[in-house]
Motif scaffolding. Structure first.
Motif, short mmCIF file in Angstrom:
data_model
loop_
_atom_site.label_atom_id
_atom_site.label_comp_id
_atom_site.label_asym_id
_atom_site.label_seq_id
_atom_site.Cartn_x
_atom_site.Cartn_y
_atom_site.Cartn_z
N ASP A 146 -39.01 -29.70 -15.82
CA ASP A 146 -37.94 -28.91 -15.20
C ASP A 146 -38.01 -28.97 -13.69
O ASP A 146 -36.98 -28.99 -13.01
N ILE A 147 -39.23 -28.99 -13.14
CA ILE A 147 -39.37 -29.02 -11.68
C ILE A 147 -38.86 -30.35 -11.12
O ILE A 147 -38.18 -30.38 -10.09
N TYR A 148 -39.14 -31.45 -11.82
CA TYR A 148 -38.68 -32.77 -11.34
C TYR A 148 -37.33 -33.16 -11.93
O TYR A 148 -36.83 -34.24 -11.67
N ARG A 149 -36.77 -32.26 -12.78
CA ARG A 149 -35.47 -32.50 -13.40
C ARG A 149 -35.42 -33.86 -14.09
O ARG A 149 -34.51 -34.66 -13.87
N LEU A 205 -43.22 -29.18 -15.54
CA LEU A 205 -43.06 -30.27 -14.58
C LEU A 205 -41.76 -31.04 -14.84
O LEU A 205 -41.11 -31.49 -13.91
N ALA A 250 -37.73 -21.97 -14.78
CA ALA A 250 -38.81 -22.47 -15.64
C ALA A 250 -40.16 -21.95 -15.15
O ALA A 250 -40.99 -21.51 -15.94
N ARG A 264 -44.22 -30.73 -4.65
CA ARG A 264 -43.12 -30.59 -5.62
C ARG A 264 -41.79 -30.69 -4.89
O ARG A 264 -41.65 -30.15 -3.79
N PRO A 265 -40.81 -31.35 -5.53
CA PRO A 265 -39.52 -31.52 -4.84
C PRO A 265 -38.68 -30.26 -4.90
O PRO A 265 -37.49 -30.32 -5.25
N ILE A 266 -39.27 -29.13 -4.64
CA ILE A 266 -38.52 -27.88 -4.67
C ILE A 266 -38.88 -27.03 -3.47
O ILE A 266 -39.82 -27.31 -2.75
N LEU A 303 -32.87 -24.42 -12.24
CA LEU A 303 -33.73 -24.69 -13.40
C LEU A 303 -35.23 -24.72 -13.06
O LEU A 303 -36.03 -24.08 -13.76
N PRO A 304 -35.65 -25.42 -12.00
CA PRO A 304 -37.09 -25.44 -11.71
C PRO A 304 -37.67 -24.05 -11.50
O PRO A 304 -38.78 -23.76 -11.90
N TYR A 305 -36.87 -23.18 -10.87
CA TYR A 305 -37.38 -21.85 -10.54
C TYR A 305 -37.41 -20.95 -11.75
O TYR A 305 -38.35 -20.18 -11.95
N ASN A 328 -29.89 -26.15 -7.70
CA ASN A 328 -30.21 -26.14 -9.12
C ASN A 328 -31.36 -25.15 -9.35
O ASN A 328 -32.41 -25.27 -8.76
#
Lengths: 317, 274
Positions: free
Chosen positions: A110-113, A108, B8, B98-100, B4-6, B2
């Motif tokens: 990483d998802i929300y940075r 989470l 991860a 989620r903000p993605i 990173l979220p993906y 970015n």
């Protein structure tokens, strides 16, 4: 002249589900909520609470009407909007089933940075206040519901959202877990100014957490105001249960005091405390008999809501 | 964007998928068994001249069979049960708060879940059919290596494109499953169609006449058939750029189509219940 708009602004919002016969889920909803308040959305199943929550979360779009949260339109600006909110759905899990909680938290982050230092600070504070330390490395599937819900709250707050949406967060929890969740949410609002939106069927959640109640029924807002005012306005009924040592006596109750149940040794009555003082009712029920036990409590939310419906049905005619 | 979220999310799902090692091993043993049966069948067909003027030789056919088995896990034959489950329980709401980008998230999930098993089964099959069988003097039953190093490289590029297209198709299927609220219909249809068109039932080069050539133009050929044609020299060197262009084309189409379907599904999705 530009007027400052409230944090949550909803105007003439409608939502209709298209199917064989259209279902009106929300009808002409108008609602303004200031930053930092705790609002309870109540109403029976199918009233439209969850639909409103989903529109506020940016998951669904309304059929017509205006909705803005912090100046953003949730369904149009979904990513920016959801970055600033946290959600807990009591009947669903946002943690990865097979992963230890700590890994879910990292994911989470990483998802929300979330910047690393801020993340560590927030995470450690949540671990402490929600007492997650003892099961942090266990996968979610091995946790009890109470442990899981506490972890769900932490998961929803790691990115420090300004708005926390709670959809029946105490459902199925045991009493100590409910109390823990309530006091945690209350502190969150009081100490950190997080705006709280709560739906629940548990009257104690409402009493402990929220300052303002919005009652929804048949897709409409039926009542909106501080809990205290609503109680006065809608004769918030009390329930009295009395256990007797001997057989329960036959009673002749005056108008306004309703017999809910009578068993061999117990009598339950409901009454409006604005019309009959609790002292009078107790002496009436208990008169001349030996009492073994006694309980005075607010009637359930369903009863409350039902009473409100009746009032509204009467008003509309 | 970015990533990173993906990445991860990819790591988390990859890690989870790797917890099911026994399932992967069982799957390998099944592939091994089917491979041996198919190889036996092709030996019988070829030695009795039952295939009229075969367009590929027996060692090419045997190698193709082993590649089929090695890559068979790539085929999207059913919707991800996790997606079906999240539709049924409503947990899908958490993907949307989620903000993605939901498409990229689902793509990362699908890739993460399949890549590990595919790589493990592929390596074990190559180890068994490419090294152990020839070393044991059963070369006729084993895989033959590509004729040149450059073909090997082109095979790897083609296989990567195959994996990426397979993932895009899997996400498209998941999305359709979500749109229909149940994966049952999609699963029933996909199974036969995908197995046949990807060349994992009959090697597509063995289809009669013009069909063999036309078969590479459909998207599912990208998964197993085209990489295998490149590996086994069933495709001429001059045809390879065209085959890879076909793969790039279908990757592009499946991703664009998948994104469009995702947007449509998510705006129309009516998430029910508490």
């Amino acid at each position: 002249m530009k007027q400052s708009q409230p944090y949550i602004f909803i105007s003439q919002l409608n939502k209709t589900y298209k199917s064989d016969s259209d279902v009106v889920a929300l009808s002409d909803i108008n609602l303004s909520i200031e930053r930092g308040t705790a609002v309870g959305l109540i109403g029976p199943n199918g009233a439209g609470k969850s639909t409103l929550i989903k529109i506020l979360s940016g998951i669904m779009r309304p059929t017509t009407g205006i909705i803005e949260v912090d100046g953003r339109i949730p369904y149009k600006d979904r990513k920016a909007h959801v970055a600033t909110i946290g959600v807990v759905f009591g009947q669903k899990t946002q943690l990865w089933w097979d992963l230890p909680i700590s890994r879910s938290f990292d994911l989470l982050r990483d998802i929300y940075r979330v910047p690393k230092q801020r993340f560590v600070r927030t995470r450690d504070r949540l671990i402490e206040s929600l007492k997650l330390g003892s099961f942090l490395e266990r996968p979610v599937r091995q946790l009890s519901l109470g442990q899981r819900m506490r972890a769900e709250f932490a998961a929803a707050l790691l990115h420090e959202p300004a708005l926390l949406i709670l959809d029946e967060p105490t459902i199925g929890l045991d009493a100590p877990s409910k109390i823990a969740v309530r006091s945690f949410v209350r502190d969150l609002q009081r100490d950190q100014g997080v705006t709280i939106l709560l739906t629940t069927h548990d009257m104690l959640d409402v009493e402990e957490i929220v300052e303002r109640i919005v009652l929804i029924g048949h897709g409409r807002i039926l009542a909106d105001g501080p809990l205290v005012d609503l109680r006065k306005r809608f004769s918030f009924e009390r329930q009295l249960d009395v256990d007797f040592f001997d057989n329960a006596p036959d009673l002749h109750l005056p108008d306004g005091i309703e017999l809910l149940a009578k068993t061999e040794s117990r009598i339950s009555v409901a009454f409006d405390p604005n019309k009959h003082s609790p002292t009078d009712v107790i002496s009436l029920v208990a008169a001349q008999h030996q009492i073994a036990d006694m309980r005075l409590q607010p009637r359930s939310i369903e009863d409350f809501v039902t009473a409100l419906y009746e009032k509204h049905g009467a008003l509309e005619q | 964007m970015n990533i990173l979220p993906y990445t991860a999310a990819f790591r988390a799902w990859f890690h989870t998928a790797m917890q099911y090692r026994v399932a992967t091993l069982t799957s390998f043993i099944a592939r091994l068994w089917f491979g041996l049966v198919y190889v036996e069948i092709f030996h019988a067909l070829y030695s009795n001249n039952l295939i009229h003027q075969p367009p590929i030789g027996i060692s090419q056919a045997v190698t193709y069979v082993w590649l089929q088995q090695a890559l068979i896990r790539l085929q999207p034959v059913s919707c991800d049960p996790e997606v079906a489950n999240s539709i049924r329980t409503g947990t899908i709401v958490y993907d949307r708060v989620r903000p993605i980008d939901t498409y990229t998230l689902w793509y990362a999930r699908s890739l993460a879940k399949n890549l590990g098993p595919v790589l493990i089964i592929f390596s074990l099959i190559v180890l068994f059919a490419g090294l152990i069988l020839p070393a044991a003097g059963l070369g006729l039953w084993g895989m033959s290596p590509p004729e040149s190093l450059s073909r090997y490289m082109l095979f790897i590029i083609s296989a990567i494109l195959g994996i990426l297209t397979a993932t895009a198709l899997a996400v498209l299927m998941d999305t359709l499953g979500a749109a229909l609220l149940s994966p049952a219909g999609i699963n029933a249809m996909a199974f036969t169609l995908v197995i046949f068109l990807s060349g994992s039932y009959i090697p597509l080069p063995l289809l009669p006449g013009i069909w063999s050539t036309l078969s590479v133009l459909q998207p599912l050929a990208s998964l197993i058939d085209i990489p295998s044609r490149i590996f086994t020299s069933s495709a001429t060197t001059s045809a390879i750029p065209y085959l890879i262009a076909v793969q790039v084309f279908w990757l592009f189409v499946t991703v664009v189509l998948g994104r469009w379907a995702m947007d449509r599904t998510m705006t129309r999705l009516q998430i029910q219940g508490g």
